[in-house]
Design an enzyme around this catalytic site. Sequence first.
Site, PDB file in Angstrom:
ATOM      1  N   LYS A   1      14.468 -75.561  33.764  1.00 52.49           N
ATOM      2  CA  LYS A   1      14.040 -76.937  34.023  1.00 52.49           C
ATOM      3  C   LYS A   1      14.368 -77.880  32.865  1.00 52.49           C
ATOM      4  CE  LYS A   1       9.238 -76.395  32.434  1.00 52.49           C
ATOM      5  NZ  LYS A   1       9.467 -76.883  31.079  1.00 52.49           N
TER       6      LYS A   1
ATOM      7  N   GLU B   1       2.015 -71.322   9.422  1.00 52.46           N
ATOM      8  CA  GLU B   1       3.446 -71.559   9.180  1.00 52.46           C
ATOM      9  C   GLU B   1       3.723 -73.060   9.015  1.00 52.46           C
ATOM     10  OE1 GLU B   1       5.718 -67.732  11.214  1.00 52.46           O
ATOM     11  OE2 GLU B   1       6.004 -69.688  12.115  1.00 52.46           O
TER      12      GLU B   1
ATOM     13  N   ALA C   1       8.710 -63.530  20.741  1.00 45.85           N
ATOM     14  CA  ALA C   1      10.046 -63.590  21.325  1.00 45.85           C
ATOM     15  C   ALA C   1      10.640 -62.189  21.518  1.00 45.85           C
ATOM     16  CB  ALA C   1      10.945 -64.437  20.434  1.00 45.85           C
TER      17      ALA C   1
ATOM     18  N   CYS D   1      11.227 -70.651  22.240  1.00 45.24           N
ATOM     19  CA  CYS D   1      11.680 -70.020  21.004  1.00 45.24           C
ATOM     20  C   CYS D   1      12.820 -70.794  20.350  1.00 45.24           C
ATOM     21  CB  CYS D   1      12.099 -68.583  21.315  1.00 45.24           C
ATOM     22  SG  CYS D   1      12.853 -67.739  19.939  1.00 45.24           S
TER      23      CYS D   1
ATOM     24  N   MET E   1       2.346 -62.883  22.411  1.00 51.05           N
ATOM     25  CA  MET E   1       3.310 -63.928  22.765  1.00 51.05           C
ATOM     26  C   MET E   1       4.361 -64.003  21.666  1.00 51.05           C
ATOM     27  SD  MET E   1       1.003 -66.911  24.424  1.00 51.05           S
ATOM     28  CE  MET E   1       0.518 -66.847  26.135  1.00 51.05           C
TER      29      MET E   1
ATOM     30  N   HIS F   1      17.727 -48.781  -4.838  1.00 50.08           N
ATOM     31  CA  HIS F   1      17.088 -49.408  -6.012  1.00 50.08           C
ATOM     32  C   HIS F   1      18.013 -50.470  -6.575  1.00 50.08           C
ATOM     33  CE1 HIS F   1      14.748 -49.835  -9.654  1.00 50.08           C
ATOM     34  NE2 HIS F   1      15.906 -49.776 -10.338  1.00 50.08           N
TER      35      HIS F   1
HETATM   36  P1  FAD Z   1       9.709 -69.331  26.829  1.00 51.40           P
HETATM   37  O1  FAD Z   1      10.499 -69.202  25.600  1.00 51.40           O
HETATM   38  O2  FAD Z   1       8.530 -70.211  26.818  1.00 51.40           O
HETATM   39  O3  FAD Z   1      10.730 -69.824  27.947  1.00 51.40           O
HETATM   40  C1  FAD Z   1      10.338 -70.150  29.227  1.00 51.40           C
HETATM   41  C2  FAD Z   1      11.374 -71.049  29.849  1.00 51.40           C
HETATM   42  O4  FAD Z   1      11.114 -71.174  31.240  1.00 51.40           O
HETATM   43  C3  FAD Z   1      11.369 -72.468  29.285  1.00 51.40           C
HETATM   44  O5  FAD Z   1      12.673 -72.824  28.901  1.00 51.40           O
HETATM   45  C4  FAD Z   1      10.874 -73.314  30.466  1.00 51.40           C
HETATM   46  O6  FAD Z   1      11.443 -74.609  30.468  1.00 51.40           O
HETATM   47  C5  FAD Z   1      11.350 -72.487  31.635  1.00 51.40           C
HETATM   48  N1  FAD Z   1      10.625 -72.715  32.884  1.00 51.40           N
HETATM   49  C6  FAD Z   1       9.276 -72.620  33.088  1.00 51.40           C
HETATM   50  N2  FAD Z   1       8.974 -72.840  34.381  1.00 51.40           N
HETATM   51  C7  FAD Z   1      10.153 -73.105  35.010  1.00 51.40           C
HETATM   52  C8  FAD Z   1      10.487 -73.410  36.334  1.00 51.40           C
HETATM   53  N3  FAD Z   1       9.575 -73.487  37.304  1.00 51.40           N
HETATM   54  N4  FAD Z   1      11.783 -73.618  36.630  1.00 51.40           N
HETATM   55  C9  FAD Z   1      12.730 -73.536  35.664  1.00 51.40           C
HETATM   56  N5  FAD Z   1      12.469 -73.246  34.386  1.00 51.40           N
HETATM   57  C10 FAD Z   1      11.195 -73.014  34.066  1.00 51.40           C
HETATM   58  N6  FAD Z   1       7.784 -65.741  18.405  1.00 51.40           N
HETATM   59  C11 FAD Z   1       8.357 -64.859  17.561  1.00 51.40           C
HETATM   60  O7  FAD Z   1       8.559 -63.704  17.940  1.00 51.40           O
HETATM   61  N7  FAD Z   1       8.736 -65.216  16.296  1.00 51.40           N
HETATM   62  C12 FAD Z   1       8.535 -66.467  15.836  1.00 51.40           C
HETATM   63  O8  FAD Z   1       8.889 -66.763  14.695  1.00 51.40           O
HETATM   64  C13 FAD Z   1       7.921 -67.418  16.694  1.00 51.40           C
HETATM   65  N8  FAD Z   1       7.716 -68.674  16.266  1.00 51.40           N
HETATM   66  C14 FAD Z   1       7.138 -69.586  17.121  1.00 51.40           C
HETATM   67  C15 FAD Z   1       6.905 -70.865  16.640  1.00 51.40           C
HETATM   68  C16 FAD Z   1       6.315 -71.804  17.472  1.00 51.40           C
HETATM   69  C17 FAD Z   1       6.079 -73.197  16.945  1.00 51.40           C
HETATM   70  C18 FAD Z   1       5.973 -71.455  18.806  1.00 51.40           C
HETATM   71  C19 FAD Z   1       5.375 -72.471  19.726  1.00 51.40           C
HETATM   72  C20 FAD Z   1       6.202 -70.181  19.283  1.00 51.40           C
HETATM   73  C21 FAD Z   1       6.782 -69.223  18.433  1.00 51.40           C
HETATM   74  N9  FAD Z   1       7.001 -67.919  18.855  1.00 51.40           N
HETATM   75  C22 FAD Z   1       7.562 -67.013  18.003  1.00 51.40           C
HETATM   76  C23 FAD Z   1       6.653 -67.466  20.219  1.00 51.40           C
HETATM   77  C24 FAD Z   1       7.901 -67.445  21.104  1.00 51.40           C
HETATM   78  O9  FAD Z   1       8.503 -68.723  21.091  1.00 51.40           O
HETATM   79  C25 FAD Z   1       7.539 -67.031  22.510  1.00 51.40           C
HETATM   80  O10 FAD Z   1       6.839 -65.809  22.475  1.00 51.40           O
HETATM   81  C26 FAD Z   1       8.779 -66.852  23.354  1.00 51.40           C
HETATM   82  O11 FAD Z   1       9.528 -68.049  23.421  1.00 51.40           O
HETATM   83  C27 FAD Z   1       8.421 -66.405  24.782  1.00 51.40           C
HETATM   84  O12 FAD Z   1       9.579 -66.249  25.516  1.00 51.40           O
HETATM   85  P2  FAD Z   1       9.603 -66.416  27.097  1.00 51.40           P
HETATM   86  O13 FAD Z   1      11.022 -66.181  27.501  1.00 51.40           O
HETATM   87  O14 FAD Z   1       8.555 -65.599  27.712  1.00 51.40           O
HETATM   88  O15 FAD Z   1       9.207 -67.930  27.376  1.00 51.40           O
HETATM   89  P1  NAI Z   2      -3.062 -67.989  17.419  1.00 45.58           P
HETATM   90  O1  NAI Z   2      -3.686 -67.277  18.536  1.00 45.58           O
HETATM   91  O2  NAI Z   2      -2.181 -67.265  16.462  1.00 45.58           O
HETATM   92  O3  NAI Z   2      -4.188 -68.681  16.513  1.00 45.58           O
HETATM   93  C1  NAI Z   2      -5.104 -69.589  17.032  1.00 45.58           C
HETATM   94  C2  NAI Z   2      -6.249 -69.711  16.048  1.00 45.58           C
HETATM   95  O4  NAI Z   2      -7.059 -70.787  16.460  1.00 45.58           O
HETATM   96  C3  NAI Z   2      -7.131 -68.480  16.011  1.00 45.58           C
HETATM   97  O5  NAI Z   2      -7.378 -68.143  14.672  1.00 45.58           O
HETATM   98  C4  NAI Z   2      -8.387 -68.911  16.743  1.00 45.58           C
HETATM   99  O6  NAI Z   2      -9.536 -68.247  16.302  1.00 45.58           O
HETATM  100  C5  NAI Z   2      -8.416 -70.385  16.391  1.00 45.58           C
HETATM  101  N1  NAI Z   2      -9.151 -71.231  17.330  1.00 45.58           N
HETATM  102  C6  NAI Z   2      -9.184 -71.152  18.670  1.00 45.58           C
HETATM  103  N2  NAI Z   2      -9.940 -72.143  19.191  1.00 45.58           N
HETATM  104  C7  NAI Z   2     -10.365 -72.879  18.137  1.00 45.58           C
HETATM  105  C8  NAI Z   2     -11.160 -74.049  18.013  1.00 45.58           C
HETATM  106  N3  NAI Z   2     -11.650 -74.666  19.074  1.00 45.58           N
HETATM  107  N4  NAI Z   2     -11.408 -74.528  16.780  1.00 45.58           N
HETATM  108  C9  NAI Z   2     -10.910 -73.922  15.674  1.00 45.58           C
HETATM  109  N5  NAI Z   2     -10.138 -72.813  15.748  1.00 45.58           N
HETATM  110  C10 NAI Z   2      -9.869 -72.312  16.955  1.00 45.58           C
HETATM  111  O7  NAI Z   2      -2.296 -69.213  18.102  1.00 45.58           O
HETATM  112  P2  NAI Z   2      -1.198 -70.208  17.554  1.00 45.58           P
HETATM  113  O8  NAI Z   2      -1.168 -70.215  16.069  1.00 45.58           O
HETATM  114  O9  NAI Z   2      -1.422 -71.478  18.279  1.00 45.58           O
HETATM  115  O10 NAI Z   2       0.137 -69.550  18.065  1.00 45.58           O
HETATM  116  C11 NAI Z   2       0.366 -69.339  19.470  1.00 45.58           C
HETATM  117  C12 NAI Z   2       1.244 -68.161  19.704  1.00 45.58           C
HETATM  118  O11 NAI Z   2       2.554 -68.405  19.265  1.00 45.58           O
HETATM  119  C13 NAI Z   2       0.727 -66.938  19.000  1.00 45.58           C
HETATM  120  O12 NAI Z   2       0.244 -66.058  19.980  1.00 45.58           O
HETATM  121  C14 NAI Z   2       1.896 -66.350  18.307  1.00 45.58           C
HETATM  122  O13 NAI Z   2       2.120 -65.064  18.757  1.00 45.58           O
HETATM  123  C15 NAI Z   2       3.084 -67.239  18.660  1.00 45.58           C
HETATM  124  N6  NAI Z   2       3.757 -67.581  17.420  1.00 45.58           N
HETATM  125  C16 NAI Z   2       4.376 -66.594  16.715  1.00 45.58           C
HETATM  126  C17 NAI Z   2       4.954 -66.857  15.514  1.00 45.58           C
HETATM  127  C18 NAI Z   2       5.564 -65.743  14.761  1.00 45.58           C
HETATM  128  O14 NAI Z   2       5.743 -64.674  15.320  1.00 45.58           O
HETATM  129  N7  NAI Z   2       5.918 -65.924  13.492  1.00 45.58           N
HETATM  130  C19 NAI Z   2       4.982 -68.201  14.944  1.00 45.58           C
HETATM  131  C20 NAI Z   2       4.277 -69.158  15.755  1.00 45.58           C
HETATM  132  C21 NAI Z   2       3.722 -68.838  16.945  1.00 45.58           C
END
Ligand code: FAD
Ligand code: NAI
Length: 467
Positions: free
Chosen positions: A34, A188, A322, A42, A320, A446
């Site tokens: 979409k 982060e 990637a 991601c 959640m 090392h």
């Molecule tokens: P998504 O990546 O969310 O992709 C879903 C796709 O489906 C989207 O492009 C959306 O537009 C599309 N879609 C949805 N509904 C429809 C529809 N009806 N029709 C067509 N298209 C549709 N994870 C890590 O492992 N390492 C990280 O460093 C990391 N950093 C992150 C940093 C941030 C700020 C955030 C928000 C997340 C981060 N994550 C990280 C989490 C990671 O981005 C997600 O776990 C991952 O993208 C999930 O992959 P997915 O394919 O399930 O879904």
């Molecule tokens: P998170 O689940 O990691 O952390 C949310 C935090 O907010 C928790 O500590 C929780 O206790 C707290 N919280 C919840 N409700 C609250 C409230 N009302 N007031 C105050 N604190 C509250 O979720 P986050 O950081 O939003 O990330 C979402 C997802 O994205 C994660 O599940 C993570 O796996 C993924 N992600 C992964 C990254 C990586 O792998 N490096 C980087 C960024 C995101």
Amino acid sequence: MPTYDLVVIGTGPGGYVCAIRAAQLGMKVAVVEKDPTFGGTCLNVGCIPSKGLLYASELFEEAGHKFDKLGIGVSKPKLDLAAMMKFKDEGVEGNVKGVAFLFKKNKIDAYQGIGRIAAPGRVEVKTHDGKTEVLETKNIVIASGSDVARLKGMEIDEKRIVSSTGALVLGQVPEQLLIVGAGVIGLELGSVWRRLGAKVHVIEFLDRILPGMDSEVARQFQRILERQGMTFQLSSKVTAVDSSGAKLKVKVEPAAGGAAATLDADVVLVAIGRVPYVDGLGLKEAGVGLDNRGRVNVDHRYATSVPGIYAIGDAIAGPMLAHKAEDEGIAVAEIIAGHAGHVNYDVIPNVIYTYPEVASVGRTEEELRAAGVTYNVGKFPFTANGRAKANLQTEGFVKILADAKTDRVLGVHIIGADAGNMIAEAAVAMEFGAAAEDIARTCHPHPTFTEAVKEAALAVDKRAIHM
Ligand code: FAD
Ligand code: NAI
């Protein structure tokens, strides 16, 4: 009507990897997306842009605070935020273009529009110019990902009250950044903006940061972040934000209830988790069941309640991440092709890309204790690692948890520079069912940080050398 073996809805790391693996296995595959670019959360607004900013801001901080210790004389670094954002955007562009290239290379048809499951075997794509195209397919994989979780009564405008998406594109460094949630995103992106000059204050509902992570690691990590200048207010919740004035007025209360205080902020980042995104897919009409948290219900083969419809990634249960989504994408493609696709959920690494990094795989001490498993702990600090000392990167430690009876590695937790790369070794070892002794007897190069992994493995048997 175009006919496929598989239509994947969503092109995040789950969806695009699934499509490629299915094409490799000889299926005729289409994807539906979409958004204007492929790669999902991601690549567009998640892992890739955040890591770009983490990298650039870390170098900015090093240039300002560390170079002189290494004998490199530079004048105080000047931030060009627009240029830093451009660098980050170019990283995103390179990655999303890479996915488009891979679709072409693997002869995958890509449809741009909102996908809806009109019936099992039928996906309707509504394009942005209002047209509808219907695709016929033997199988459907839902890979629609997740969206930010919102706080009641606090509207995210992505300018002053932002989610991670807005926090990746701020036009200027906020003087005061208040973060709701001491999870991965908060720490982060909080690190990014603190390094660039913001005062960062984190409000966390629980009495600790990073719930789910090993608590010893979390405690040390919090101390390090505090030394860097971040402040934390635990066991607290934000109940309202008044955005009528020049400064945001943020109302904060003890989590258990009590007197509220008002804090000023220029930007509030809401980072309290993410929720599955299944809007517009027509799941209810198609009969696809969800669980009580709105995630698509699947069995161990990623099959939903409707034959021929599967789901993976952030839209289903599990971390959640990637790489978890990618591995499920591969597994489900193989299952659909009649192979034995499988993901080992006991060995999914987790990394926080701050400085120092935090990485883990397997079980925490809390989980082992709760499960009644007896275990030995081997710990080795980076202060005793030659390379870390030479580089002035001595923060943190490696901790290995091994079964007390069998010595099998059950969990590895690392806090330190480059922990994210180092954890892969632990994942491979655990996937092969390694004992701590196996890691201890493996020759490590090392001088590297990875020697701390070997030393921690030796420490499980109380025979670390450099300690
Ligand atoms: P998504 O990546 O969310 O992709 C879903 C796709 O489906 C989207 O492009 C959306 O537009 C599309 N879609 C949805 N509904 C429809 C529809 N009806 N029709 C067509 N298209 C549709 N994870 C890590 O492992 N390492 C990280 O460093 C990391 N950093 C992150 C940093 C941030 C700020 C955030 C928000 C997340 C981060 N994550 C990280 C989490 C990671 O981005 C997600 O776990 C991952 O993208 C999930 O992959 P997915 O394919 O399930 O879904
Ligand atoms: P998170 O689940 O990691 O952390 C949310 C935090 O907010 C928790 O500590 C929780 O206790 C707290 N919280 C919840 N409700 C609250 C409230 N009302 N007031 C105050 N604190 C509250 O979720 P986050 O950081 O939003 O990330 C979402 C997802 O994205 C994660 O599940 C993570 O796996 C993924 N992600 C992964 C990254 C990586 O792998 N490096 C980087 C960024 C995101």
